[in-house]
Design an enzyme around this catalytic site. Structure first.
Site, PDB file in Angstrom:
ATOM      1  N   GLU A   1     -38.202 -27.544  27.873  1.00 38.26           N
ATOM      2  CA  GLU A   1     -37.176 -27.393  26.839  1.00 38.26           C
ATOM      3  C   GLU A   1     -35.962 -28.162  27.345  1.00 38.26           C
ATOM      4  O   GLU A   1     -35.295 -27.729  28.276  1.00 38.26           O
ATOM      5  CB  GLU A   1     -36.824 -25.915  26.653  1.00 38.26           C
ATOM      6  CG  GLU A   1     -35.811 -25.696  25.548  1.00 38.26           C
ATOM      7  CD  GLU A   1     -35.051 -24.372  25.653  1.00 38.26           C
ATOM      8  OE1 GLU A   1     -34.547 -23.899  24.640  1.00 38.26           O
ATOM      9  OE2 GLU A   1     -34.946 -23.819  26.766  1.00 38.26           O
TER      10      GLU A   1
ATOM     11  N   ASP B   1     -38.752 -23.005  30.095  1.00 33.83           N
ATOM     12  CA  ASP B   1     -37.491 -22.606  29.469  1.00 33.83           C
ATOM     13  C   ASP B   1     -36.300 -23.259  30.177  1.00 33.83           C
ATOM     14  O   ASP B   1     -36.264 -23.332  31.407  1.00 33.83           O
ATOM     15  CB  ASP B   1     -37.383 -21.076  29.592  1.00 33.83           C
ATOM     16  CG  ASP B   1     -36.245 -20.498  28.788  1.00 33.83           C
ATOM     17  OD1 ASP B   1     -36.205 -20.733  27.572  1.00 33.83           O
ATOM     18  OD2 ASP B   1     -35.390 -19.800  29.378  1.00 33.83           O
TER      19      ASP B   1
HETATM   20  C1  NOJ Z   1     -34.252 -20.761  25.491  1.00 30.07           C
HETATM   21  C2  NOJ Z   1     -35.144 -19.870  24.698  1.00 30.07           C
HETATM   22  O1  NOJ Z   1     -35.838 -20.630  23.737  1.00 30.07           O
HETATM   23  C3  NOJ Z   1     -34.265 -18.805  24.101  1.00 30.07           C
HETATM   24  O2  NOJ Z   1     -34.946 -18.033  23.152  1.00 30.07           O
HETATM   25  C4  NOJ Z   1     -33.718 -17.965  25.225  1.00 30.07           C
HETATM   26  O3  NOJ Z   1     -32.819 -17.009  24.702  1.00 30.07           O
HETATM   27  C5  NOJ Z   1     -32.984 -18.820  26.248  1.00 30.07           C
HETATM   28  N1  NOJ Z   1     -33.716 -20.013  26.586  1.00 30.07           N
HETATM   29  C6  NOJ Z   1     -32.730 -18.043  27.520  1.00 30.07           C
HETATM   30  O4  NOJ Z   1     -33.896 -17.878  28.259  1.00 30.07           O
END
Ligand code: NOJ
Length: 521
Positions: free
Chosen positions: A266, A207
């Site tokens: 990500e 993440d």
């Molecule tokens: C990215 C995640 O995909 C999202 O759903 C989340 O709210 C944020 N990061 C914070 O962790």
């Protein structure tokens, strides 16, 4: 050396709250996933990516982790994960989890200790605490905004009962950012990684992989460019700071002890060279490239997104990744215009995506053609709704539970009619049961496409060659011989020579209609 399993895998993203509820509390869980592995096997996926299932108060549905080395009881506890891993592996399906290294929950024992210990303590140094500015330190340390709306800083009450320092949270106030300059933070993450990898997990989606490092001095951001969305600008000091790469190298050294495991970041970074740094040989194996997902249904834009995504990966000889949807963005049929048009375009884009070399990510429900759902205010659960002062509705519309069977909500998702988000009655036509044996359904189309992608040699090779095509269309050829044609124009177009493998819409007098794509060999 043979190519690793993930280099051309189809990953299926399971949003566990919304996949299937096995215990009747109205929220999906891991035994629910295990109970639908036959479905996933028939769909033909190679791996599952589970959104976070660790112990959490669930303010951001698991992205606020209070204990990174346990599974939340809501999802069935560790035993349920073990059952899922064993059953999935028995079917040749890999299990990857979500790892959240940028922040913890405010309920995490570290954050609670930091609140108790006070300014200047070792406990506070695991997070990003600063004194405020202005009279009595009453103003935040800098002007950073939270991605979810409002300031990225919250002031705490000190142990003596007085207002005191501020802590940084790029997301919700319940998600304090960790201080990655403190070596304890990586030491703890290493324990977490080994804990799960030793349990048989096949990798992690990481993440906010462009977020952990913060710039020295925490300089102000340019507010003119502030966007209250997950996608940041490339010159945003909150993200993509150089120090993040050393963090990825540390993480990679742990992964290298587990040859089978994959790390997928990500990475909301658009500049190709900047993006490519994340997938250098000693950093992440894969990075989500979101260009395709951000592109409208426009042949020029789509081609540019493909070219740039491939160029970014090629710069460092990495594998490209493709995705059209996830739990943070509008569902494809809605994004591409809604209704029949939106679904036609979504299916056409599915053929484009599955024709490309590299790893592909499909979000649960995409294979049923699910659109966004207009939810009433009182149903909204995403923290963005409250943090934006009820001006942004957040991401619930793309997180509505899966319709499995029957003619009325909750469609076999749960035995409980009170599901965590309501399922619309119109989804009676979209259930997996209705689509399973209908050769013309979206589900059958996905199954056929994934099966061809996996089994046909024409999908081989690592590059694409662009072919001549009519205006507002695109056509490319894979090294193995597959041709993919997309018609984003207003008129039907003739297909190039070759045997038609699959089309996203019936041909009209042998021509490919608008808003459709086809595969030929
Ligand atoms: C990215 C995640 O995909 C999202 O759903 C989340 O709210 C944020 N990061 C914070 O962790």
């Amino acid at each position: 050396m043979p190519a690793p399993w993930w280099s051309r895998a189809v990953f299926y993203q399971v949003y566990p709250r919304s996949f299937r509820d096995s215990d009747g509390d109205g929220v999906g869980d891991l035994d629910g996933v295990t109970s639908r592995l036959d479905y996933l096997q028939q769909l033909g996926v190679d791996a599952i990516w589970l959104n976070p299932v660790m112990v959490s108060p669930m303010v951001d549905h698991g992205y606020d982790v209070a204990d990174a080395r346990d599974v939340d009881a809501l999802f069935g506890g560790l035993g349920a994960l073990d059952r899922l891993i064993e059953a999935a592996h028995g079917r040749g399906i890999k299990i990857t989890m979500d790892l959240v290294p940028n922040h913890t929950s405010s309920h995490h024992p570290w954050f609670q200790a930091a609140l108790r210990a006070g300014p200047g303590s070792d406990e506070r140094d695991r997070y990003i605490f600063r004194d405020g500015t202005g009279p009595d330190g009453g103003r935040p340390p800098n002007n950073w905004l939270s991605i979810f709306g409002g300031p990225a800083w919250t002031r705490v009450v000190e142990p003596d009962g007085e207002p005191g320092q501020w802590y940084l949270h790029l997301f919700d106030a319940e998600q304090p950012d960790l201080n990655w300059d403190n070596p304890e933070v990586f030491e703890d993450l290493e324990k977490t990684l080994r804990f799960w990898l030793d349990r048989g997990v096949d990798g992690f989606r990481i993440d906010v992989a462009h977020g952990m490092a913060k710039p020295p001095g925490l300089p102000d951001m340019r507010l003119a460019k502030a966007e209250m969305v997950l996608a940041n600008m490339d010159d945003d000091p909150r993200f993509n700071n150089d120090g993040v790469h050393e963090i990825h190298r540390q993480i990679r050294r742990v992964f290298d002890d587990y040859a089978h495991a994959v790390a997928i970041g990500e990475v909301w970074v658009y500049d190709n060279e900047q993006f490519s740094r994340y997938v250098r040989p000693d950093e992440l194996h894969l990075g989500f490239n979101f260009r395709l997902l951000r592109t409208r249904f426009d042949a020029g834009g789509i081609r540019e997104a493909i070219e740039n995504s491939m160029a970014a990966a090629d710069l460092v000889d990495a594998t490209a990744t493709w995705t059209l949807s996830n739990h943070d963005v509008d569902r494809t049929p809605t994004r591409y215009g809604g209704g029949h048009l939106g679904l036609s375009r979504a299916l056409a884009m599915t053929l484009v995506m599955l024709a490309l070399p590299g790893a592909v990510f499909v979000y649960n429900g995409e294979e049923l053609g699910l659109p966004n759902v207009d939810l009433p205010d009182e149903a909204l659960r995403d923290p963005i709704w409250e943090r934006s002062g009820r001006t942004l509705r957040g991401r619930d519309a793309c997180r509505v539970p899966m319709p499995w069977e029957g003619d009325a909500p909750p469609f076999g998702f749960s035995a409980n009619p009170q599901t965590w988000l309501p399922i619309p009655p119109e989804w009676a036509a979209l259930t997996a049961e209705k689509q399973r044996d209908d050769p013309d359904s979206t589900l059958s189309f996905y199954r056929r496409a994934i099966d061809m992608r996996r089994s046909r040699p024409q999908f081989g090779g690592r590059s694409v060659q662009w072919l001549a095509s009519p205006d507002d269309c695109l056509a490319f050829r894979r090294d193995g011989g597959l041709k993919c044609v997309l018609n984003a124009s207003r008129v039907a177009i003739p297909l190039p020579d070759g045997e038609l493998l699959l089309a996203s819409a019936p041909l009209v007098d042998g021509d490919l209609p608008p808003d459709a794509a086809a595969w030929l060999v």
